[in-house]
Design an enzyme around this catalytic site. Sequence first.
Site, PDB file in Angstrom:
ATOM      1  N   ASP A  18     -17.455   8.607  -1.930  1.00 50.65           N
ATOM      2  CA  ASP A  18     -16.887   9.246  -0.742  1.00 50.65           C
ATOM      3  C   ASP A  18     -16.832  10.768  -0.887  1.00 50.65           C
ATOM      4  O   ASP A  18     -16.094  11.444  -0.163  1.00 50.65           O
ATOM      5  CB  ASP A  18     -15.465   8.728  -0.486  1.00 50.65           C
ATOM      6  CG  ASP A  18     -15.442   7.312   0.075  1.00 50.65           C
ATOM      7  OD1 ASP A  18     -16.521   6.794   0.422  1.00 50.65           O
ATOM      8  OD2 ASP A  18     -14.349   6.720   0.164  1.00 50.65           O
ATOM      9  N   ASP A  44      -4.128  -1.767  -5.503  1.00 53.69           N
ATOM     10  CA  ASP A  44      -4.278  -2.748  -6.574  1.00 53.69           C
ATOM     11  C   ASP A  44      -3.070  -3.681  -6.663  1.00 53.69           C
ATOM     12  O   ASP A  44      -3.216  -4.906  -6.737  1.00 53.69           O
ATOM     13  CB  ASP A  44      -4.505  -2.047  -7.915  1.00 53.69           C
ATOM     14  CG  ASP A  44      -3.648  -0.801  -8.098  1.00 53.69           C
ATOM     15  OD1 ASP A  44      -2.632  -0.649  -7.386  1.00 53.69           O
ATOM     16  OD2 ASP A  44      -3.981   0.028  -8.958  1.00 53.69           O
TER      17      ASP A  44
END
Length: 432
Positions: A100, A249
């Site tokens: 990105d 996560d």
Amino acid sequence: MIVLEVVRVFFEILLTLAVLGLVFVGGSFLLLIAINIIEVVTGTRWRTPIAPVKLSNEMLPHVLVQIPAFNEGELAADALRAAATLDWPKQKLHIQLLDDSTDDTPVFAAAVAEQLRAQGFDIQHLRREDRSGFKAGALAAGLAKSTAPVIAVLDIDFRPPREWLRVAVPHLLADPRAGFLQSRCEFSNYRTNWLTRIQGLMLDSHYVMEQATRYRAGWLFQFNGTGGLWRRAAIEAAGGWSGDSLCEDLDLAVRAELANWHGIFLMEPAVPGLVPDQLGHWRTQQSRWSNGFVQVARKLIGDVWASNWSFRKKLSAFALILIQAFYPCAALATVSLIICILLGGVARYVPVIEFLLVLIALVATGMTLVPYLTLRRGSLWEYLVTVVSVPPMLVFMSVSNAPAIVGTLFSRGREEFKRTPKSRQATTPEVN
């Protein structure tokens, strides 16, 4: 005088609430310490891990290695080379750089990706139009371009040992309800300076005492976002990666557990990475983690409470999800105690001070000494010098991060993902 007395009573109430919060967090660590003591005394583990399955090369599954990147420069190229050294059949190893970046990182990465493709590796260098969902968005976008049943996630500065997949994948596949596997992480720059030594001591404690013990106890434990494997089926059952938290996560690990999957913790082989070597960078990382935990708590704590888990498992999950409450509680306790002492004198609060010192000493030594000795990190003198530095540093981080944590708790807006700057210290093995 009456006004001062009212102020003192007010801050005593705040101090009491803060101490209760610290007792909750500290008590969860003391319980982990107690479990380890019981295991040593009885000579038995709470859980015996399932033996890994034996797989021939023909039976090995396709594995997708995902490496998220944002403005990492040459580290991105190093990460691709490191992933290509993994001992796995080339036709079953698929590597994605989820890039990105808005700087020149794609230039470095593209050249190495092309070299590796010429050697027969399946390398995808994926670019997105925007950073929607940040790391979670990148992982989800990459997952949509693969059908591999096993996914390995590695941060840009982590360098897995060559045999990592050969050891870890059979452990994951041995348990049909294992949604993810988290390997213990090592830190290559552990000894760089006083700050990295403090972080190394704390992170060794996190993996060896917290993660490993929670796994053996059958409790919820977190995926650390790197150095781990996921089953695609578990990701899909949990609803996929979500970008509405800075701790994507932990968010996915909790949702997977709610969907009747669980994690596996693997001590060896460890996956080496880096810790921030500057205070400002560490503050950025800690602030992101703290705010992310708050977002996960706000999102999922109700689902955990409403689940059909046992009360003990719910309580252990609360202790994990709410662990970042330590920072605002520590900040509030510090400020309140100082004001109370100024208004009421030291003698009045000696019992509180003594209680907090004992709690700190028990948690600090109980959580860090065993990992330090087990992993042979150094001399006892080096340990003592480092461990006494931990509480003051945590108080500093508490005062620094508490306002942002409280702001996140009451904010409904999305926060910007601020990357932790990294130096190019990770070693990269040669590609054969």
